[in-house]
Design a protein around this motif. Structure first.
Motif, PDB file in Angstrom:
ATOM      1  N   VAL A 201      90.946 -38.998 -16.908  1.00 36.42           N
ATOM      2  CA  VAL A 201      89.892 -39.998 -17.082  1.00 36.42           C
ATOM      3  C   VAL A 201      90.231 -41.247 -16.267  1.00 36.42           C
ATOM      4  CG1 VAL A 201      89.410 -39.147 -19.420  1.00 36.42           C
ATOM      5  CG2 VAL A 201      90.929 -41.098 -19.108  1.00 36.42           C
ATOM      6  N   GLY A 202      89.233 -42.113 -16.125  1.00 37.17           N
ATOM      7  CA  GLY A 202      89.438 -43.358 -15.400  1.00 37.17           C
ATOM      8  C   GLY A 202      88.127 -43.889 -14.868  1.00 37.17           C
ATOM      9  N   ARG A 203      88.212 -45.011 -14.163  1.00 35.86           N
ATOM     10  CA  ARG A 203      87.019 -45.587 -13.552  1.00 35.86           C
ATOM     11  C   ARG A 203      86.544 -44.702 -12.397  1.00 35.86           C
ATOM     12  NH1 ARG A 203      88.276 -49.842 -10.797  1.00 35.86           N
ATOM     13  NH2 ARG A 203      90.512 -49.837 -11.142  1.00 35.86           N
ATOM     14  N   PRO A 204      85.291 -44.877 -11.945  1.00 35.14           N
ATOM     15  CA  PRO A 204      84.830 -44.116 -10.781  1.00 35.14           C
ATOM     16  C   PRO A 204      85.698 -44.394  -9.555  1.00 35.14           C
ATOM     17  CG  PRO A 204      82.958 -45.144 -11.905  1.00 35.14           C
ATOM     18  CD  PRO A 204      84.205 -45.702 -12.540  1.00 35.14           C
ATOM     19  N   ASN A 205      85.907 -43.344  -8.773  1.00 35.90           N
ATOM     20  CA  ASN A 205      86.647 -43.432  -7.510  1.00 35.90           C
ATOM     21  C   ASN A 205      88.120 -43.797  -7.697  1.00 35.90           C
ATOM     22  OD1 ASN A 205      86.238 -42.829  -4.821  1.00 35.90           O
ATOM     23  ND2 ASN A 205      86.017 -44.952  -4.185  1.00 35.90           N
ATOM     24  N   LYS A 256      79.979 -50.489 -20.028  1.00 34.22           N
ATOM     25  CA  LYS A 256      78.768 -50.060 -20.724  1.00 34.22           C
ATOM     26  C   LYS A 256      77.533 -50.814 -20.247  1.00 34.22           C
ATOM     27  CE  LYS A 256      77.143 -49.075 -25.403  1.00 34.22           C
ATOM     28  NZ  LYS A 256      77.467 -49.165 -26.851  1.00 34.22           N
ATOM     29  N   ALA A 257      77.686 -52.093 -19.922  1.00 33.16           N
ATOM     30  CA  ALA A 257      76.544 -52.906 -19.502  1.00 33.16           C
ATOM     31  C   ALA A 257      75.964 -52.431 -18.180  1.00 33.16           C
ATOM     32  CB  ALA A 257      76.955 -54.376 -19.392  1.00 33.16           C
ATOM     33  N   ILE A 289      94.040 -51.661  -7.190  1.00 34.44           N
ATOM     34  CA  ILE A 289      93.376 -52.571  -8.156  1.00 34.44           C
ATOM     35  C   ILE A 289      93.649 -52.062  -9.579  1.00 34.44           C
ATOM     36  CG2 ILE A 289      91.550 -53.616  -6.768  1.00 34.44           C
ATOM     37  CD1 ILE A 289      89.730 -51.287  -7.544  1.00 34.44           C
ATOM     38  N   PRO A 290      94.900 -52.109 -10.038  1.00 38.51           N
ATOM     39  CA  PRO A 290      95.240 -51.543 -11.346  1.00 38.51           C
ATOM     40  C   PRO A 290      94.945 -52.506 -12.493  1.00 38.51           C
ATOM     41  CG  PRO A 290      97.201 -52.422 -10.325  1.00 38.51           C
ATOM     42  CD  PRO A 290      96.071 -52.662  -9.345  1.00 38.51           C
ATOM     43  N   PHE A 291      94.860 -51.926 -13.681  1.00 37.56           N
ATOM     44  CA  PHE A 291      94.721 -52.680 -14.931  1.00 37.56           C
ATOM     45  C   PHE A 291      93.548 -53.657 -14.888  1.00 37.56           C
ATOM     46  CE2 PHE A 291      99.220 -51.374 -15.123  1.00 37.56           C
ATOM     47  CZ  PHE A 291      99.169 -50.684 -16.327  1.00 37.56           C
ATOM     48  N   GLU A 292      92.410 -53.151 -14.411  1.00 33.09           N
ATOM     49  CA  GLU A 292      91.164 -53.897 -14.549  1.00 33.09           C
ATOM     50  C   GLU A 292      90.751 -53.880 -16.014  1.00 33.09           C
ATOM     51  OE1 GLU A 292      88.852 -55.090 -11.613  1.00 33.09           O
ATOM     52  OE2 GLU A 292      90.989 -55.375 -11.196  1.00 33.09           O
ATOM     53  N   LYS A 293      89.809 -54.725 -16.377  1.00 35.72           N
ATOM     54  CA  LYS A 293      89.367 -54.795 -17.766  1.00 35.72           C
ATOM     55  C   LYS A 293      88.877 -53.444 -18.271  1.00 35.72           C
ATOM     56  CE  LYS A 293      86.202 -57.270 -20.849  1.00 35.72           C
ATOM     57  NZ  LYS A 293      85.120 -58.289 -20.950  1.00 35.72           N
ATOM     58  N   GLN A 294      88.158 -52.708 -17.412  1.00 37.27           N
ATOM     59  CA  GLN A 294      87.659 -51.395 -17.817  1.00 37.27           C
ATOM     60  C   GLN A 294      88.798 -50.411 -18.049  1.00 37.27           C
ATOM     61  OE1 GLN A 294      84.986 -50.520 -18.914  1.00 37.27           O
ATOM     62  NE2 GLN A 294      84.717 -48.313 -18.648  1.00 37.27           N
ATOM     63  N   ASP A 295      89.869 -50.502 -17.258  1.00 40.16           N
ATOM     64  CA  ASP A 295      91.037 -49.646 -17.477  1.00 40.16           C
ATOM     65  C   ASP A 295      91.618 -49.869 -18.871  1.00 40.16           C
ATOM     66  OD1 ASP A 295      90.935 -48.570 -14.874  1.00 40.16           O
ATOM     67  OD2 ASP A 295      92.060 -50.267 -14.077  1.00 40.16           O
ATOM     68  N   GLN A 297      90.058 -51.063 -21.490  1.00 36.81           N
ATOM     69  CA  GLN A 297      89.126 -50.587 -22.514  1.00 36.81           C
ATOM     70  C   GLN A 297      89.208 -49.076 -22.675  1.00 36.81           C
ATOM     71  OE1 GLN A 297      85.350 -52.206 -21.236  1.00 36.81           O
ATOM     72  NE2 GLN A 297      85.631 -54.088 -22.398  1.00 36.81           N
ATOM     73  N   ILE A 298      89.376 -48.367 -21.556  1.00 39.69           N
ATOM     74  CA  ILE A 298      89.528 -46.914 -21.637  1.00 39.69           C
ATOM     75  C   ILE A 298      90.825 -46.555 -22.355  1.00 39.69           C
ATOM     76  CG2 ILE A 298      89.789 -44.796 -20.294  1.00 39.69           C
ATOM     77  CD1 ILE A 298      88.091 -46.095 -18.104  1.00 39.69           C
ATOM     78  N   ALA A 299      91.907 -47.264 -22.027  1.00 42.42           N
ATOM     79  CA  ALA A 299      93.189 -47.012 -22.694  1.00 42.42           C
ATOM     80  C   ALA A 299      93.085 -47.274 -24.192  1.00 42.42           C
ATOM     81  CB  ALA A 299      94.277 -47.890 -22.078  1.00 42.42           C
ATOM     82  N   ASP A 300      92.400 -48.347 -24.570  1.00 41.12           N
ATOM     83  CA  ASP A 300      92.228 -48.664 -25.985  1.00 41.12           C
ATOM     84  C   ASP A 300      91.422 -47.582 -26.686  1.00 41.12           C
ATOM     85  OD1 ASP A 300      92.612 -50.617 -28.164  1.00 41.12           O
ATOM     86  OD2 ASP A 300      90.428 -50.763 -28.090  1.00 41.12           O
ATOM     87  N   LEU A 301      90.409 -47.040 -26.004  1.00 45.22           N
ATOM     88  CA  LEU A 301      89.608 -45.958 -26.572  1.00 45.22           C
ATOM     89  C   LEU A 301      90.461 -44.721 -26.805  1.00 45.22           C
ATOM     90  CD1 LEU A 301      86.852 -44.619 -27.269  1.00 45.22           C
ATOM     91  CD2 LEU A 301      86.643 -44.068 -24.844  1.00 45.22           C
ATOM     92  N   ILE A 302      91.323 -44.394 -25.854  1.00 43.10           N
ATOM     93  CA  ILE A 302      92.200 -43.226 -25.994  1.00 43.10           C
ATOM     94  C   ILE A 302      93.133 -43.392 -27.188  1.00 43.10           C
ATOM     95  CG2 ILE A 302      94.058 -41.931 -24.872  1.00 43.10           C
ATOM     96  CD1 ILE A 302      92.734 -42.767 -22.169  1.00 43.10           C
ATOM     97  N   VAL A 303      93.668 -44.596 -27.351  1.00 47.46           N
ATOM     98  CA  VAL A 303      94.579 -44.862 -28.470  1.00 47.46           C
ATOM     99  C   VAL A 303      93.832 -44.769 -29.800  1.00 47.46           C
ATOM    100  CG1 VAL A 303      96.043 -46.607 -29.537  1.00 47.46           C
ATOM    101  CG2 VAL A 303      96.127 -46.257 -27.067  1.00 47.46           C
TER     102      VAL A 303
END
Length: 465
Positions: A201-205, A256-257, A289-295, A297-303
């Motif tokens: 999983v991850g952000r696009p591209n 999501k927005a 471009i690591p650890f963007e806000k979306q990254d 949020q995805i990590a928090d969702l996995i946890v």
């Protein structure tokens, strides 16, 4: 051995709908928009007593070389080459188009046996349009309605010569479930007959599909410079050092927005289901471009879903000052993801293949920690030592009595501690117990659940329900 059946045709003739009908699950995304399917999706199909492997493919289109459509067509052509029989679908309501004639010739040149299917043949209009399919020269068309399930008996008769009938049941005859349809927690621990489920999983591209292709050693997933190529969660059966793996490539998750398109909403829902039913989730971050806000949020969702997490720093080949960047990444990870302190961080490059062995070693190791069980005797010895070092505080002049601890379940490790007044135990003390528990039993880098429950040793206590 089961035959492989490939479903091909121009866009929007109902290939994915027929695929879902034959596998008995809503695995492939279905929408009225042409060109929803891009990657090849494989599934285990059953029609009566016939069992076969089914392949859903992207719609055949004319395209310029090196374009996304051309790469999609190459995937479809590969599916045709590897198939034992091809189901060529047409749309009875629209009738034949120049694309149908063009790609019928492509399928004919492949030399594979072809079964002509006139889909959407329900009703008077569809029934009349099915006869037009004779023009393609593939013999009698099979009138079918994949959406309503009509005409499956005729399809059964057409497929029977290519199938050997049902296989005998045995230890290896294990029904595989796909992430796209079932609800619940992760299944039982994987054994010889059950593969380990890994979701990318991850952000696009971020390089997920390229990384999957590098791991399995073939161009199985559609890749390219365009963001958002992957739409479905595609599963691949694979083996690493004798361990069976079911690897899921997922669509990129944007904020999501920004998600407005209906099709992207379906893709995101499919990715979230992949996370929910995986055992280990590999979060791919772009090293540039690591650890963007979306990254985060995805990590928090996995946890929150309780899955084992491995962070893959992809595109590492693009980094110049690697030692400096690596130190910064480790510090940033510890600071921004305290809920999974010690999570494995692996440097990889899907393009060059660097770091793949380290990635899989980290996946296997974290899965072992995620599945670990601690005996009740060990837990209570630990609890006694913890209470001796730092007893719980008195609240309103009354001391809280902590009685015993036990592990309720694993995957993720979930513990229950029983005490006299659970509602009065301060959150700071619960964190103290959780951190000490994680450190003592080496449960770092994974989600850990700690429930504080009430209870009494006296079964006649009037306050006990």
């Amino acid at each position: 051995m089961r035959p492989t059946v490939a479903i091909v045709g121009r866009p929007n003739v109902g290939k994915s709908t027929l695929f879902n009908r034959l596998v008995g699950k809503r695995l492939a995304l279905v929408d009225d928009t042409p060109g929803v399917t891009r990657d090849r999706r494989m599934g285990d199909a059953r029609l009566g007593d016939l069992e076969f492997a089914i392949v859903d493919t992207a719609g055949l289109e004319e395209a310029e070389a090196d374009s996304l459509s051309a790469r999609m067509r190459a995937q479809t052509e590969e599916a045709i080459r590897s198939a034992d029989v091809v189901l060529f679908l047409t749309d009875s309501r629209v009738g034949l188009t120049p694309l149908d004639h063009h790609f019928a010739e492509l399928v004919r040149r492949s030399g594979r046996p072809v079964i002509l299917v006139a889909n959407k043949s329900e009703g008077r209009v569809g029934g009349a349009g099915a006869y037009e399919a004779y023009e393609l020269g593939f013999g009698d068309p099979v009138p079918l309605s994949a959406e309503h399930g009509e005409g499956l008996s005729d399809l059964y008769d057409a497929l029977m010569p290519f199938c050997d009938g049902p296989e005998p049941e045995g230890e290896d005859d294990v029904a595989e479930t796909d992430v796209a349809v079932e609800d619940g927690e992760a299944g039982p621990a994987p054994g010889p007959a059950k593969p380990l489920r890994i979701a990318m999983v991850g952000r696009p591209n971020a390089g997920k599909s390229t990384l999957v292709n590098a791991l399995i050693g073939e161009d199985r997933m559609l890749t390219g410079p365009e963001a958002g190529i992957t739409r479905d969660s595609i599963s691949v059966d694979w083996e690493w050092r004798g361990r069976r793996i079911k690897l899921f490539d997922t669509a990129g998750l944007r904020r999501k927005a920004r998600i407005q398109d209906k099709l992207e909403k379906l893709s995101v829902a499919d990715s979230l289901r992949a996370i929910r039913f995986a055992e280990v989730v590999v979060l791919c971050l772009d090293a540039t471009i690591p650890f963007e806000k979306q990254d985060l949020q995805i990590a928090d969702l996995i946890v929150k879903e309780g899955r084992a997490l491995v962070i893959a720093i992809d595109k590492w080949d693009l980094i110049e000052d690697r030692n400096k960047v690596w130190r910064e990444l480790r510090e940033t990870c510890e600071r921004l993801l305290p809920q999974v302190r010690g999570v494995p961080l692996v440097r990889v490059s899907g393009l060059t293949g660097d770091g793949l062995e380290d990635l899989m070693a980290a996946v296997i190791a974290i899965e072992e920690v995620w599945s670990r069980r601690v005996s009740t005797s060990q837990l209570n010895r630990w609890l006694g030592n913890v209470l001796d070092r730092h007893p719980p505080p008195a609240v309103s002049g009354r001391r809280i009595k902590i009685r015993y601890a036990t592990q309720a379940k694993s995957r993720p490790p979930t513990f229950a501690i029983f005490c006299s007044r659970p509602e009065a135990l301060p959150d700071s003390y619960v964190r103290y117990l959780s951190n000490d528990l994680r450190e003592t039993f080496e449960l770092t880098g994974i989600p850990l659940r700690l429930h504080i429950r009430g209870g009494s040793d006296n079964p006649y206590d009037p306050g006990k329900s």
